[in-house]
Design a protein around this motif. Structure first.
Motif, PDB file in Angstrom:
ATOM      1  N   ALA A   1      -3.692  15.567  -3.020  1.00  0.00           N
ATOM      2  CA  ALA A   1      -4.502  15.956  -1.863  1.00  0.00           C
ATOM      3  C   ALA A   1      -3.679  16.834  -0.920  1.00  0.00           C
ATOM      4  CB  ALA A   1      -5.011  14.718  -1.135  1.00  0.00           C
ATOM      5  N   ARG A   2      -2.404  16.509  -0.740  1.00  0.00           N
ATOM      6  CA  ARG A   2      -1.525  17.334   0.103  1.00  0.00           C
ATOM      7  C   ARG A   2      -1.444  18.755  -0.438  1.00  0.00           C
ATOM      8  NH1 ARG A   2       3.116  19.033  -0.834  1.00  0.00           N
ATOM      9  NH2 ARG A   2       3.616  17.469  -2.395  1.00  0.00           N
TER      10      ARG A   2
ATOM     11  N   ALA B   1     -13.218  19.689   7.578  1.00  0.00           N
ATOM     12  CA  ALA B   1     -12.258  19.468   6.485  1.00  0.00           C
ATOM     13  C   ALA B   1     -12.986  19.004   5.228  1.00  0.00           C
ATOM     14  CB  ALA B   1     -11.202  18.452   6.908  1.00  0.00           C
ATOM     15  N   ASP B   2     -13.941  18.086   5.387  1.00  0.00           N
ATOM     16  CA  ASP B   2     -14.706  17.610   4.227  1.00  0.00           C
ATOM     17  C   ASP B   2     -15.535  18.734   3.618  1.00  0.00           C
ATOM     18  OD1 ASP B   2     -13.667  15.063   4.628  1.00  0.00           O
ATOM     19  OD2 ASP B   2     -15.474  14.289   5.608  1.00  0.00           O
ATOM     20  N   LYS B   3     -16.066  19.599   4.463  1.00  0.00           N
ATOM     21  CA  LYS B   3     -16.892  20.714   3.984  1.00  0.00           C
ATOM     22  C   LYS B   3     -16.050  21.732   3.203  1.00  0.00           C
ATOM     23  CE  LYS B   3     -20.071  24.199   5.782  1.00  0.00           C
ATOM     24  NZ  LYS B   3     -20.681  24.757   6.986  1.00  0.00           N
ATOM     25  N   VAL B   4     -14.862  22.052   3.708  1.00  0.00           N
ATOM     26  CA  VAL B   4     -14.018  23.075   3.081  1.00  0.00           C
ATOM     27  C   VAL B   4     -13.259  22.526   1.878  1.00  0.00           C
ATOM     28  CG1 VAL B   4     -11.994  24.548   3.455  1.00  0.00           C
ATOM     29  CG2 VAL B   4     -13.774  24.416   5.199  1.00  0.00           C
ATOM     30  N   LEU B   5     -12.734  21.312   2.005  1.00  0.00           N
ATOM     31  CA  LEU B   5     -11.847  20.768   0.959  1.00  0.00           C
ATOM     32  C   LEU B   5     -12.531  19.777   0.028  1.00  0.00           C
ATOM     33  CD1 LEU B   5      -8.781  20.064   3.273  1.00  0.00           C
ATOM     34  CD2 LEU B   5      -9.150  22.054   1.807  1.00  0.00           C
ATOM     35  N   GLY B   6     -13.636  19.208   0.453  1.00  0.00           N
ATOM     36  CA  GLY B   6     -14.305  18.159  -0.310  1.00  0.00           C
ATOM     37  C   GLY B   6     -13.982  16.794   0.276  1.00  0.00           C
ATOM     38  N   LYS B   7     -14.948  15.893   0.195  1.00  0.00           N
ATOM     39  CA  LYS B   7     -14.741  14.538   0.723  1.00  0.00           C
ATOM     40  C   LYS B   7     -13.609  13.848  -0.030  1.00  0.00           C
ATOM     41  CE  LYS B   7     -18.974  13.049   2.894  1.00  0.00           C
ATOM     42  NZ  LYS B   7     -18.378  12.617   4.125  1.00  0.00           N
ATOM     43  N   GLY B   8     -12.820  13.063   0.713  1.00  0.00           N
ATOM     44  CA  GLY B   8     -11.744  12.294   0.102  1.00  0.00           C
ATOM     45  C   GLY B   8     -10.400  13.000   0.068  1.00  0.00           C
ATOM     46  N   ILE B   9     -10.351  14.277   0.409  1.00  0.00           N
ATOM     47  CA  ILE B   9      -9.063  14.992   0.443  1.00  0.00           C
ATOM     48  C   ILE B   9      -8.328  14.661   1.734  1.00  0.00           C
ATOM     49  CG2 ILE B   9      -7.944  17.255   0.451  1.00  0.00           C
ATOM     50  CD1 ILE B   9      -9.103  16.467  -2.266  1.00  0.00           C
ATOM     51  N   VAL B  10      -9.049  14.671   2.864  1.00  0.00           N
ATOM     52  CA  VAL B  10      -8.466  14.326   4.159  1.00  0.00           C
ATOM     53  C   VAL B  10      -9.047  12.985   4.595  1.00  0.00           C
ATOM     54  CG1 VAL B  10      -8.279  14.987   6.591  1.00  0.00           C
ATOM     55  CG2 VAL B  10      -8.130  16.737   4.812  1.00  0.00           C
TER      56      VAL B  10
ATOM     57  N   ALA C   1       0.852  -1.190   0.000  1.00  0.00           N
ATOM     58  CA  ALA C   1       0.000   0.000   0.000  1.00  0.00           C
ATOM     59  C   ALA C   1       0.889   1.242   0.000  1.00  0.00           C
ATOM     60  CB  ALA C   1      -0.889  -0.003   1.233  1.00  0.00           C
ATOM     61  N   PRO C   2       0.440   2.296  -0.658  1.00  0.00           N
ATOM     62  CA  PRO C   2       1.258   3.514  -0.639  1.00  0.00           C
ATOM     63  C   PRO C   2       1.388   4.036   0.790  1.00  0.00           C
ATOM     64  CG  PRO C   2      -0.893   3.932  -1.628  1.00  0.00           C
ATOM     65  CD  PRO C   2      -0.798   2.458  -1.382  1.00  0.00           C
ATOM     66  N   ALA C   3       2.526   4.613   1.080  1.00  0.00           N
ATOM     67  CA  ALA C   3       2.761   5.163   2.411  1.00  0.00           C
ATOM     68  C   ALA C   3       1.829   6.352   2.631  1.00  0.00           C
ATOM     69  CB  ALA C   3       4.214   5.596   2.546  1.00  0.00           C
ATOM     70  N   PRO C   4       1.260   6.463   3.827  1.00  0.00           N
ATOM     71  CA  PRO C   4       0.390   7.611   4.083  1.00  0.00           C
ATOM     72  C   PRO C   4       1.190   8.910   4.067  1.00  0.00           C
ATOM     73  CG  PRO C   4       0.738   6.349   6.084  1.00  0.00           C
ATOM     74  CD  PRO C   4       1.390   5.591   4.975  1.00  0.00           C
ATOM     75  N   ILE C   5       0.510   9.975   3.739  1.00  0.00           N
ATOM     76  CA  ILE C   5       1.115  11.304   3.702  1.00  0.00           C
ATOM     77  C   ILE C   5       0.462  12.110   4.814  1.00  0.00           C
ATOM     78  CG2 ILE C   5       1.415  13.399   2.326  1.00  0.00           C
ATOM     79  CD1 ILE C   5       1.134  11.538  -0.172  1.00  0.00           C
ATOM     80  N   PHE C   6       1.292  12.755   5.633  1.00  0.00           N
ATOM     81  CA  PHE C   6       0.794  13.540   6.756  1.00  0.00           C
ATOM     82  C   PHE C   6       1.125  15.014   6.549  1.00  0.00           C
ATOM     83  CE2 PHE C   6       1.713   9.294   8.368  1.00  0.00           C
ATOM     84  CZ  PHE C   6       0.453   8.941   8.839  1.00  0.00           C
ATOM     85  N   VAL C   7       0.140  15.865   6.790  1.00  0.00           N
ATOM     86  CA  VAL C   7       0.311  17.308   6.683  1.00  0.00           C
ATOM     87  C   VAL C   7       0.198  17.888   8.094  1.00  0.00           C
ATOM     88  CG1 VAL C   7      -0.558  19.439   5.661  1.00  0.00           C
ATOM     89  CG2 VAL C   7      -0.754  17.278   4.390  1.00  0.00           C
TER      90      VAL C   7
ATOM     91  N   GLN D   1      -2.367  16.687  12.799  1.00  0.00           N
ATOM     92  CA  GLN D   1      -1.853  16.345  11.481  1.00  0.00           C
ATOM     93  C   GLN D   1      -3.014  15.782  10.687  1.00  0.00           C
ATOM     94  OE1 GLN D   1       1.766  14.160  11.056  1.00  0.00           O
ATOM     95  NE2 GLN D   1       2.811  15.315  12.652  1.00  0.00           N
ATOM     96  N   LEU D   2      -2.984  16.044   9.389  1.00  0.00           N
ATOM     97  CA  LEU D   2      -4.008  15.510   8.500  1.00  0.00           C
ATOM     98  C   LEU D   2      -3.396  14.397   7.677  1.00  0.00           C
ATOM     99  CD1 LEU D   2      -5.525  18.865   7.194  1.00  0.00           C
ATOM    100  CD2 LEU D   2      -6.195  17.535   9.204  1.00  0.00           C
ATOM    101  N   GLU D   3      -4.047  13.250   7.667  1.00  0.00           N
ATOM    102  CA  GLU D   3      -3.605  12.150   6.797  1.00  0.00           C
ATOM    103  C   GLU D   3      -4.338  12.290   5.466  1.00  0.00           C
ATOM    104  OE1 GLU D   3      -3.709   7.303   6.453  1.00  0.00           O
ATOM    105  OE2 GLU D   3      -3.911   8.213   8.434  1.00  0.00           O
ATOM    106  N   VAL D   4      -3.560  12.363   4.384  1.00  0.00           N
ATOM    107  CA  VAL D   4      -4.138  12.539   3.051  1.00  0.00           C
ATOM    108  C   VAL D   4      -3.695  11.377   2.157  1.00  0.00           C
ATOM    109  CG1 VAL D   4      -4.295  15.044   3.277  1.00  0.00           C
ATOM    110  CG2 VAL D   4      -2.241  14.042   2.305  1.00  0.00           C
ATOM    111  N   PRO D   5      -4.481  11.058   1.133  1.00  0.00           N
ATOM    112  CA  PRO D   5      -4.196   9.874   0.327  1.00  0.00           C
ATOM    113  C   PRO D   5      -3.146  10.051  -0.770  1.00  0.00           C
ATOM    114  CG  PRO D   5      -6.259  10.851  -0.370  1.00  0.00           C
ATOM    115  CD  PRO D   5      -5.793  11.630   0.817  1.00  0.00           C
ATOM    116  N   SER D   6      -2.805  11.300  -1.119  1.00  0.00           N
ATOM    117  CA  SER D   6      -1.914  11.488  -2.268  1.00  0.00           C
ATOM    118  C   SER D   6      -1.219  12.844  -2.197  1.00  0.00           C
ATOM    119  CB  SER D   6      -2.727  11.417  -3.572  1.00  0.00           C
ATOM    120  OG  SER D   6      -3.638  12.511  -3.628  1.00  0.00           O
ATOM    121  N   ASP D   7      -0.214  13.009  -3.054  1.00  0.00           N
ATOM    122  CA  ASP D   7       0.454  14.306  -3.161  1.00  0.00           C
ATOM    123  C   ASP D   7      -0.507  15.383  -3.665  1.00  0.00           C
ATOM    124  OD1 ASP D   7       3.041  13.914  -2.159  1.00  0.00           O
ATOM    125  OD2 ASP D   7       3.672  12.945  -4.019  1.00  0.00           O
TER     126      ASP D   7
END
Length: 144
Positions: free
Chosen positions: A77-78, A122-131, A39-45, A69-75
């Motif tokens: 999303a970061r 976070a879902d409201k501001v950025l959209g679902k699936g970003i965080v 699995a891809p390594a998680p990305i933390f912001v 910290q926010l865990e995001v699925p991809s660069d």
């Protein structure tokens, strides 16, 4: 003598494997099908610490300084988080002001409720699936 017999048995077994094991492209396909894909390594912001007020009625009884910290699925999303970070932090600060985030103990913070509310924002501001997750990595209680 027993040692020599064991050596012959081991060599014979190794030799049998050498001749009977799949080889070439078939062996590679077999191994690739058996090994799970990593699995891809998680990305933390990391975010700047957030002061979370402890409300009792209309009075602030204290604060928690919370590191997030926010865990995001991809660069991608970061980058979205980083680009819209001022909007997200504004939503976090405004969203917790005046909100009861305490369990029954007035000196405690309901971390589960806080994480759930920040995820909602976070879902409201950025959209679902970003965080994927809002993580609380440190919290410290400050008195009034």
């Amino acid at each position: 003598m027993a040692m020599a017999g064991a050596a012959v048995l081991l060599l014979g077994g190794g030799g049998a494997y050498f001749f009977l094991a799949p080889s070439g492209k078939a062996a590679g396909k077999h191994v690739a099908a058996v090994l799970p894909q990593a699995a891809p390594a998680p990305i933390f912001v990391p975010l700047a610490p957030l002061n979370v007020p402890l409300w009792q009625g209309d009075r602030v009884m204290g604060f928690y300084l919370v590191a997030l910290q926010l865990e995001v699925p991809s660069d991608a999303a970061r980058r979205t988080v980083e680009t819209r970070l001022p909007l997200l932090l504004d939503a976090f600060v405004c969203g917790i002001t005046g909100r009861e985030l305490r369990p029954t103990d007035p000196d405690m913070l309901d971390f589960t409720a806080l994480k759930g509310h920040l995820q909602f924002l976070a879902d409201k501001v950025l959209g679902k699936g970003i965080v994927d997750k809002v993580l609380i990595v440190h919290a410290m209680r400050n008195m009034g």
